[in-house]
Structures are given as C-alpha cells and as structure tokens.
Design a protein around this motif. Sequence first.
Motif, PDB file in Angstrom:
ATOM      1  N   THR A  23     -12.865   0.028   5.106  1.00 15.05           N
ATOM      2  CA  THR A  23     -11.841  -0.532   4.216  1.00 15.05           C
ATOM      3  C   THR A  23     -11.748   0.226   2.896  1.00 15.05           C
ATOM      4  O   THR A  23     -10.648   0.568   2.436  1.00 15.05           O
ATOM      5  CB  THR A  23     -12.125  -2.026   3.951  1.00 15.05           C
ATOM      6  OG1 THR A  23     -12.246  -2.712   5.206  1.00 15.05           O
ATOM      7  CG2 THR A  23     -10.995  -2.655   3.141  1.00 15.05           C
ATOM      8  N   ILE A  24     -12.893   0.522   2.281  1.00 12.79           N
ATOM      9  CA  ILE A  24     -12.885   1.212   0.984  1.00 12.79           C
ATOM     10  C   ILE A  24     -12.288   2.611   1.123  1.00 12.79           C
ATOM     11  O   ILE A  24     -11.454   3.037   0.314  1.00 12.79           O
ATOM     12  CB  ILE A  24     -14.313   1.301   0.385  1.00 12.79           C
ATOM     13  CG1 ILE A  24     -14.894  -0.118   0.186  1.00 12.79           C
ATOM     14  CG2 ILE A  24     -14.289   2.073  -0.919  1.00 12.79           C
ATOM     15  CD1 ILE A  24     -14.086  -0.959  -0.785  1.00 12.79           C
ATOM     16  N   GLN A  81      -8.582   2.296   1.524  1.00 10.84           N
ATOM     17  CA  GLN A  81      -7.904   1.952   0.270  1.00 10.84           C
ATOM     18  C   GLN A  81      -7.801   3.160  -0.664  1.00 10.84           C
ATOM     19  O   GLN A  81      -6.794   3.342  -1.352  1.00 10.84           O
ATOM     20  CB  GLN A  81      -8.633   0.796  -0.419  1.00 10.84           C
ATOM     21  CG  GLN A  81      -8.435  -0.536   0.304  1.00 10.84           C
ATOM     22  CD  GLN A  81      -9.295  -1.649  -0.271  1.00 10.84           C
ATOM     23  OE1 GLN A  81     -10.376  -1.392  -0.818  1.00 10.84           O
ATOM     24  NE2 GLN A  81      -8.834  -2.885  -0.135  1.00 10.84           N
ATOM     25  N   LYS A  82      -8.834   4.013  -0.681  1.00  8.96           N
ATOM     26  CA  LYS A  82      -8.780   5.223  -1.506  1.00  8.96           C
ATOM     27  C   LYS A  82      -7.630   6.124  -1.042  1.00  8.96           C
ATOM     28  O   LYS A  82      -6.858   6.647  -1.856  1.00  8.96           O
ATOM     29  CB  LYS A  82     -10.102   5.981  -1.425  1.00  8.96           C
ATOM     30  CG  LYS A  82     -11.259   5.321  -2.166  1.00  8.96           C
ATOM     31  CD  LYS A  82     -12.536   6.137  -2.009  1.00  8.96           C
ATOM     32  CE  LYS A  82     -13.702   5.484  -2.770  1.00  8.96           C
ATOM     33  NZ  LYS A  82     -14.958   6.262  -2.616  1.00  8.96           N
ATOM     34  N   LEU A 112      -4.949   5.276   0.831  1.00 12.94           N
ATOM     35  CA  LEU A 112      -3.655   4.617   0.640  1.00 12.94           C
ATOM     36  C   LEU A 112      -3.234   4.620  -0.828  1.00 12.94           C
ATOM     37  O   LEU A 112      -2.051   4.785  -1.154  1.00 12.94           O
ATOM     38  CB  LEU A 112      -3.717   3.184   1.176  1.00 12.94           C
ATOM     39  CG  LEU A 112      -3.862   3.063   2.707  1.00 12.94           C
ATOM     40  CD1 LEU A 112      -4.241   1.636   3.101  1.00 12.94           C
ATOM     41  CD2 LEU A 112      -2.583   3.489   3.413  1.00 12.94           C
ATOM     42  N   SER A 113      -4.215   4.449  -1.708  1.00 12.77           N
ATOM     43  CA  SER A 113      -3.920   4.488  -3.142  1.00 12.77           C
ATOM     44  C   SER A 113      -3.394   5.864  -3.536  1.00 12.77           C
ATOM     45  O   SER A 113      -2.439   5.989  -4.318  1.00 12.77           O
ATOM     46  CB  SER A 113      -5.178   4.151  -3.947  1.00 12.77           C
ATOM     47  OG  SER A 113      -4.940   4.279  -5.338  1.00 12.77           O
ATOM     48  N   THR A 129      -6.839   8.335  -8.618  1.00 10.71           N
ATOM     49  CA  THR A 129      -7.482   8.637  -7.325  1.00 10.71           C
ATOM     50  C   THR A 129      -8.005  10.073  -7.268  1.00 10.71           C
ATOM     51  O   THR A 129      -8.650  10.453  -6.283  1.00 10.71           O
ATOM     52  CB  THR A 129      -6.482   8.424  -6.169  1.00 10.71           C
ATOM     53  OG1 THR A 129      -5.235   9.032  -6.508  1.00 10.71           O
ATOM     54  CG2 THR A 129      -6.267   6.961  -5.894  1.00 10.71           C
ATOM     55  N   TRP A 153       0.067  -1.590   3.403  1.00  9.06           N
ATOM     56  CA  TRP A 153       0.129  -2.252   2.091  1.00  9.06           C
ATOM     57  C   TRP A 153      -0.812  -3.447   2.029  1.00  9.06           C
ATOM     58  O   TRP A 153      -1.435  -3.724   0.997  1.00  9.06           O
ATOM     59  CB  TRP A 153       1.565  -2.689   1.786  1.00  9.06           C
ATOM     60  CG  TRP A 153       2.463  -1.558   1.361  1.00  9.06           C
ATOM     61  CD1 TRP A 153       3.497  -1.015   2.054  1.00  9.06           C
ATOM     62  CD2 TRP A 153       2.379  -0.812   0.137  1.00  9.06           C
ATOM     63  NE1 TRP A 153       4.068   0.027   1.360  1.00  9.06           N
ATOM     64  CE2 TRP A 153       3.400   0.169   0.167  1.00  9.06           C
ATOM     65  CE3 TRP A 153       1.539  -0.865  -0.980  1.00  9.06           C
ATOM     66  CZ2 TRP A 153       3.603   1.078  -0.871  1.00  9.06           C
ATOM     67  CZ3 TRP A 153       1.751   0.041  -2.020  1.00  9.06           C
ATOM     68  CH2 TRP A 153       2.767   0.997  -1.965  1.00  9.06           C
ATOM     69  N   VAL A 209      -3.633  -3.729   3.626  1.00  4.97           N
ATOM     70  CA  VAL A 209      -4.984  -3.186   3.478  1.00  4.97           C
ATOM     71  C   VAL A 209      -5.213  -2.759   2.028  1.00  4.97           C
ATOM     72  O   VAL A 209      -6.267  -3.039   1.431  1.00  4.97           O
ATOM     73  CB  VAL A 209      -5.198  -1.986   4.432  1.00  4.97           C
ATOM     74  CG1 VAL A 209      -6.531  -1.295   4.136  1.00  4.97           C
ATOM     75  CG2 VAL A 209      -5.161  -2.438   5.889  1.00  4.97           C
ATOM     76  N   LEU A 210      -4.242  -2.090   1.453  1.00  5.81           N
ATOM     77  CA  LEU A 210      -4.368  -1.617   0.079  1.00  5.81           C
ATOM     78  C   LEU A 210      -4.564  -2.782  -0.899  1.00  5.81           C
ATOM     79  O   LEU A 210      -5.323  -2.681  -1.870  1.00  5.81           O
ATOM     80  CB  LEU A 210      -3.127  -0.804  -0.304  1.00  5.81           C
ATOM     81  CG  LEU A 210      -3.118  -0.164  -1.704  1.00  5.81           C
ATOM     82  CD1 LEU A 210      -4.336   0.736  -1.900  1.00  5.81           C
ATOM     83  CD2 LEU A 210      -1.841   0.641  -1.917  1.00  5.81           C
ATOM     84  N   LYS A 211      -3.916  -3.894  -0.604  1.00  7.60           N
ATOM     85  CA  LYS A 211      -4.023  -5.071  -1.479  1.00  7.60           C
ATOM     86  C   LYS A 211      -5.272  -5.904  -1.197  1.00  7.60           C
ATOM     87  O   LYS A 211      -5.523  -6.913  -1.871  1.00  7.60           O
ATOM     88  CB  LYS A 211      -2.783  -5.948  -1.318  1.00  7.60           C
ATOM     89  CG  LYS A 211      -1.502  -5.282  -1.837  1.00  7.60           C
ATOM     90  CD  LYS A 211      -0.278  -6.129  -1.533  1.00  7.60           C
ATOM     91  CE  LYS A 211       1.003  -5.437  -1.999  1.00  7.60           C
ATOM     92  NZ  LYS A 211       2.207  -6.231  -1.645  1.00  7.60           N
ATOM     93  N   GLY A 212      -6.060  -5.509  -0.180  1.00  9.86           N
ATOM     94  CA  GLY A 212      -7.286  -6.234   0.119  1.00  9.86           C
ATOM     95  C   GLY A 212      -7.106  -7.413   1.046  1.00  9.86           C
ATOM     96  O   GLY A 212      -8.013  -8.244   1.198  1.00  9.86           O
TER      97      GLY A 212
END
Length: 704
Positions: free
Chosen positions: A404-405, A408-409, A411-412, A448, A490, A492-495
């Motif tokens: 997940t982390i 997110q990196k 996707l960010s 990022t 999106w 996933v990016l938002k958690g």
Amino acid sequence: MESTPIALLKNIFGYDNFRPLQQEIIERTLAGKDSFVLMPTGGGKSMCFQIPALCFDGITIVVSPLISLMKDQVQALRANGIKADFFNSSILPEEEGAVISRAKRGEIKLLYMSPEKLIAVSTTWLRDLNIKLVAIDEAHCVSMWGHDFRPEYTQLKAFRNSLPDVPFMALTATADKSARADIEVQLGLKNARLFISSFDRKNLSIEVRGQVPKKKKLYEIERFAEQKRNESGIIYCLSRKNTEEVAEYLRGHGHSVAFYHAGMSAEEREQVQTAFIHDDTKIIVATIAFGMGIDKSNVRWVIHYNLPKNLEGYYQEIGRAGRDGLPSETRLYYNMSDFVLYSQFADGGANAAMQKDKLSRMLQFAEAKSCRRKILLSYFGEHLTSDCGNCDVCDNPPMHFDGTILAQKALSGVARMKEKEGITMLINVLRGSANAEVHAAGYSQLKTYGVGRDVSYIDWRDYIIQLANQGLIEIMYSEGSALKITPIGWKVLKGDLPVRLTTPVQPEEKNIRKPISMQLSTDAEVDPHVYEELRKLRSAIAREKNVPAYVIFSDKSLKQMSIDLPVTENEFLAISGVGMNKMEQYGDEFMEVIAKFKHVPKPRKSPTILETFDLYKQGLSPEEIAAKRNLQVTTIYSHLSQLYTEGKEVDLEKFVSKDIVEKVRAAFNDLGKNTELKPIFEKLNEQVSYGEIRMSLTLILSGK
C-alpha cells in the motif's frame, strides 16, 4: 477393407482411440451435416476430415492457404497408403493436367487446393467430380476479425452454395467469438455445430522473461539451444534484422541454424523450410509467417524473441512445439519497446481499437504473477480449477506483501505530475534522479521527489506494471504513454483500499529448465542406444524417399519402440502410429534393428507384462488396463496372450468368442497354418481385429 471410423483409425493411422470430440465430429460429417471445428494447433483437426474422406465413396476437397502444409499432409497421407494430392500454384501446367485426370477417374480420395485455384476452377472440371465433403482449413482467414484475413476466402460462400447437399467443415485453431460468428456467415455454413476442444496442451511448458537486455538475451538463448543441441526449435522475431542477427549469433556458437523472412526470395525460403522439415537444419529464426504451413511433429521448443501481437498468435506459434505429445518447452522474451512499437503499428491499421486491446491482453499475460496456463486458457473460454505446475510462475511462486505505501508513493507522483508523464519519468522522480529533464520540468521540487530512492529502478518498474495490471493506473499510449489514475487508484491514494504486491523476480534469478528427459507417459525408460539406431534408420529411409523423417515414424513411435522392443508383426502393430501400410513398408527393417537389442535387459522398475498381469488379477478389463497404463488395447491383448502361453492364470476365452476363434482357425488352416496376423486379417475381410486374431491363435496353438 472395413471402413468404419475406428477400424480406419487403427488400420490406416495406427491409433486405438480417437482424441476428444474427433469421433463426434466424424459421425456428424458422415451424417451429411456441417461442422465448425475449433481445436488448438496439434489438437488433431486433420483426422476430423481425413477419416470421413476414407469412408465416403467420392472425393474430399480440402481448402488451405498454406502451400507447404498441403505438401506436408499429402506426403503423410501417402505414407499411410492413402491416395491424396494437391492442386496449387506450385505445380506445373502438365502436372495440373495429371492431377485433374486422376481426380476425374476417382483415383484421389483427398485433394488439397488453395482458395485461389479452387475459385478459378469451381465452374469447370471441379463440377465433374463426385465431391462428398469440403473441409476449409485455417477458416479464420475468411473473417475480417481474424488475425490473418485472406480476401480470396470470402469467395468460398458461392462454392458452398453450389453444393447444397455436401457437408462443409470449417477448421481453425484461432477464432474468438466475433470471428466465429463471422466465419459461419462468410462461409454460408448451414446449422453448423460448433465443436471446441480443450486448448490445454499439457506437454508444453510456458516461461516468460521480461526486460532482459539484448546481450543477455542472446546469451540465454544460446545456452538454451546448447542444452537441446540435437532437437528442433523455432525462434520468432519481430523484425527481419533480428532474425539475421540471432541466427548469426547462434551460428557463431556452432549451432545448425538458418533465418527465414519475407525479404528472402521464394526459392530461398523454400530451401530453408525444406532443410528444417528434413532435420538438416535444427533451428529456424524467423518472422511470424514461418511455421504456418509446417506439420513437423518433433519441434521440441519455441522461443519468442519479442512480444507477440496477440494471444491467438502466441498460442498458435507455441503450439508448433510438441505436436507429437512429447514434453516441449516455450519461452517468451519481451520489453516495453515491443509493446510501444506494436501500438504504433496498430494506430494506422484496420480495427485499430481491437488490435490494441488484444495487444494489451498480451502484455497483461506477459506481466502476470499467477499461473500462466490459467490466464491463457481463460482467454479461450476454458477454466482450470488448479494451477498447472508447468509454467515459470508455478515453478517460482511469487511472494506477496502489503504494498500500500509503495503504491501510494507511485500514485502520488503521478498525481503531482498532473498525469502527464510516463513510467520512466515517474521512476526518476521517485528515486530522486539528477536527470536534466526532471529538473527542467520542475519535478525536483515535488514532495514525492526522492521518496523511493531505496527501491531500484527495475523494481519500481515492476511495481508500477503490477499497479497497471491491478487496474490502479492506466497507461495512455495515445498520449505518449502517460500514466492516469483510475477510480480504484484514487481510493488507494486516499487510504480507502489496501494493495498487495509481489516481490520482483529478476531474470537472472529464474532457473533455466533442465533438458527434457526422454520419457513417455508409461514411466518406462527409453533406451537411448536403441532410439539412436532407430533414428538413424529412419533418417536413411527418409533421405531415400525424400520425405521428412517424421512422415516415416514420429519421435513418439520411435521412443515407444525403444521401450517395448517389438520383434513380431503383432508387437510392431501395437506401437502407436503404426498402421498396416507402414508395417508393410518399414516393419522388417526396424524389427531387424530392434532384434539386435532384444537380449539387453531394459531398465524398468518391473517388467511391463507383469504390470498388466497385476492389474488383470485386480479384476480390470483390458480396456481399463490400457487406460490406466496409457497403452493401446492391442498391446494389452498381446500381453495377456503371452501370459497365457507362459502358463499364467488368464482366461482368454472370455475376451474372444468361440465363433471368432473358429473363423480364425479356418483362415489359419487355409493359409497353411501361417501365424502372421495380416494374412489372416485380410482373409477374414478385415472384420476381426488384430487383438482378437492374436488371442484366437494363442488358444488354437495351445490345443483349444
């Protein structure tokens, strides 16, 4: 000769049992009905029309776009004593006249024709023939949705309409649902039943290797070929230049190799193909056109040097390996540059959207982290309940972790670059690259920038492709391969959603498969000395007759001979692939070689006949024993007869009726008590099987 399908299968082709669906297709054809046959390459399509052709009292027309395949199949049919011929642009005018005369006199059972020639003569001499069946091979060529569209195929509908009462059979190895519907309409098939056989070629191992640099790729391919020095293989390349480069590299390492592409003259291509078919050249490096017209059964491996355009083509090409059912290997190399190049090609062509969609599916297969055979078969509408155990993913199962982390990196980074950049720029930003383009775009100021410098470039690329395969990002090839975040991405990016990734496995970490051992499904060891002597004899006969070696006997038949060591007519006929014509032509020579080794103990865990006896004592029927041991029923009858002769407790009389025994006794006496099976078989009008004759003779000679 008895002309029932099962009798023809055994007596002509030397097989005891039909493959799945073959018998149903044959029976429907004999009933005068149309069929649509979808079978994988090497799945047994030809038998579906060759057996009915022998049952009918007229001629069967086989339409094929592949001139070399016609020649190949006609040679194989003639080797089995079948009157077959071909009519295409490769024969001279005077030869055409001879073929026409033989066809009119009823001296040809199967006539192979190119679609161009058929259309040209469909209203002349072809009308004079007693046509009982028309088989249209490579039927996908008739469809605009097929990957190998041939305009001349569209004219076959008129020919079909001119023969309203003749059954037509369309056959292909590659047709999706759109193409299937189109084929039926284009050919004018009437209430055709669709037969789809299993596409699971279990004998083919599947391996995919991505992002391998060119030098390393050539090195690996050479090592692979070295392990299979005496085996036939095909290497498919994207460009003509690649074929020549790879062939030159392998030749420099002492391999028997040639290249093949459309830039060569027709004569040059014919020479290369003939040398390969006759085993004079072991390896062909070619563009994808090569192999469509080859029925070579002993190709042991296929390598794709580049990513194929679609899964249909890929499956057809790997299917050219292991057509004899013996273990064979396939390997696919790919780089993203292959994908981008094909995407550009598709942009300017017909059905661009469909072609690009199929290309994307091909890439997803190559990048997959789950059983490849499952993915491949599901594409053709077939579903495995468990992993295959014979692909690189099954051999080296990936390790999963919470990604997940990492996701997110990535996707960010995509979001902060306004979804305008591709994979390379994203990785450079994540790794904090000092690349001038990164700084020029101002990306070194993003939050990022450098957050993923602890992950290697190659691993980042793997993770990003995984995100694309999981549907978190989309690669927009129409926008310079820019990355776009999907609705799931999106979340996933938002958690809101977790992500599971797999640990990248780099090419150098994968194991190169061990060379295939010479084993058959009976678990019996092939005697390499016997096999080599039989192979030499086969090669000598093939050269003398100017036919490919596998037309004489397949590798599978030779290997079975080196296990069973047949030295009598009955034993030799029990070998899979040995029919009466081949027995008459070659039996004595091969048995003479085998007899030299008969005294040599065969390396087995237990004698094969005793294995049959053990199963017999357990109450299994001969048919059940044959199925369990993956042997022919004729072989089991031979075992039981020998056991009876040796005094073992075997009740032969329950397998053969008194009426049959008396018929065999009469023929046996009329023939001067000759114990050879074939004369008795013919004396009884081929109405009594070889197995029944063998058991009857055993009873007669024992005083029954």
